[in-house]
Write an enzyme that holds these catalytic residues in place. Structure first.
Site, PDB file in Angstrom:
ATOM      1  N   TYR A 109       0.855  -1.185   0.000  1.00  0.00           N
ATOM      2  CA  TYR A 109       0.000   0.000   0.000  1.00  0.00           C
ATOM      3  C   TYR A 109       0.887   1.230   0.000  1.00  0.00           C
ATOM      4  CZ  TYR A 109      -3.660   3.242   1.719  1.00  0.00           C
ATOM      5  OH  TYR A 109      -4.537   4.295   1.887  1.00  0.00           O
TER       6      TYR A 109
ATOM      7  N   LYS B 150      -1.664  -1.336  -3.934  1.00  0.00           N
ATOM      8  CA  LYS B 150      -2.598  -0.225  -4.055  1.00  0.00           C
ATOM      9  C   LYS B 150      -1.750   1.035  -4.120  1.00  0.00           C
ATOM     10  CE  LYS B 150      -6.128   2.506  -1.676  1.00  0.00           C
ATOM     11  NZ  LYS B 150      -6.936   2.705  -0.450  1.00  0.00           N
TER      12      LYS B 150
END
Length: 294
Positions: A134, A163
């Site tokens: 992330y 992400k």
């Protein structure tokens, strides 16, 4: 595991006195699932992971998995400041039955790229779960996982995706270019760029605004994969203002405020974040009206 589609980072509903609201969590999960999302992600930034203690985190993960009951994958955010704490939280998520974990970069210290590589590698080696990186520089003091580091981490067998919430489409494209498409998923984390990221080769998105308007987020993705680009553009255009409204409040407070205006209250944010004042609410309501949500 190949991650794709729209996976909302769901809010953590709280009661008026800022305790966990598990019935509210169940209701919200049912709502987004009914809108056709491709998974549920608890304890993300939008889920206020940073404001919950470990017992609360375990409670949220366990309740989400129990309630979903196999209707979709449930992913858990296990990010923390130290590798040791992330490993502990990841083991908890695995024990509870999570389909995978998402791990944000440390958000107080600023490790160098080699330290980041070792951090994520050690976490992946501690679990059999799929691990999603992330990248969110805006909330982590400017720290970013560089595309070259992502490419190295993509070689670790159970690191399956990232992400990217950098908001830098060039950065997302470079990650796509440097990682294996059949094995590694790139998911967009900046809601204004969902369609652009899909057109560049991304596999989907983890959009905070999906808590507010899942039909718009799902509409972008489903229209894109069926080749209806004009419809995807229309959904993206409606979503744009909703995402930009996040700047009206501290952190992701505008998400809960918007949900309340739409009749789906998830309670307050944890202190020190305060509720919106009348002027903020009026601006937010106007944005939701323009998007056709009210």
């Amino acid at each position: 595991m190949r991650l794709r589609g729209i996976i909302p980072p769901v809010v953590t509903p709280l009661t008026a006195d800022q305790e966990l609201d598990l019935p509210g969590l169940r209701t919200h999960i049912d709502y987004v699932l009914a809108k056709g999302v491709d998974g549920v992600f608890v304890l993300g930034t939008t889920g206020e992971f940073y404001a919950l203690d470990e017992t609360e985190k375990q409670t949220v993960v366990a309740e989400a998995i129990r309630h979903v009951g196999g209707r979709s994958p449930v992913y858990a955010g296990t990010g923390a400041e130290t590798t040791r704490e992330v490993v502990r939280l990841t083991k908890m998520a695995q024990k509870e039955g999570a389909a995978g974990v998402s791990v944000i970069t440390p958000y107080f210290i600023k490790p160098n790229q080699n330290e980041l590589f070792n951090h994520f590698r050690c976490i992946a080696e501690s679990t059999s779960l799929p691990v999603v990186l992330y990248n969110n520089p805006a909330t982590c003091g400017g720290l970013s996982i560089e595309p070259e580091t992502v490419a190295r981490l993509a070689e670790v067998p159970n690191i399956v995706g990232i992400k990217d919430s950098s908001g830098d489409l060039q950065n997302t494209i470079e990650i796509i270019r440097q990682t294996p498409r059949g094995k590694f998923s790139v998911l967009n984390g900046r809601d204004t760029l969902i369609l652009a990221a899909l057109q560049a080769g991304a596999d989907g998105a983890i959009p905070a605004s999906c808590n507010i308007a899942p039909e718009l987020c799902v509409g972008i993705y489903k229209s894109f994969v069926t080749g209806d680009i004009e419809a995807a553009k229309a959904f993206q255009s409606r979503l744009h203002g909703v995402r930009m409204a996040m700047s009206l409040g501290t952190g992701n407070s505008a998400v809960k405020e918007a949900m309340a205006l739409l009749g789906r209250s998830a309670g307050p944010m944890r202190s020190p974040v305060l509720p919106f004042g009348d002027a903020q609410k009026a601006k937010l309501k106007a944005i939701l009206e323009k998007a056709g949500l009210i």
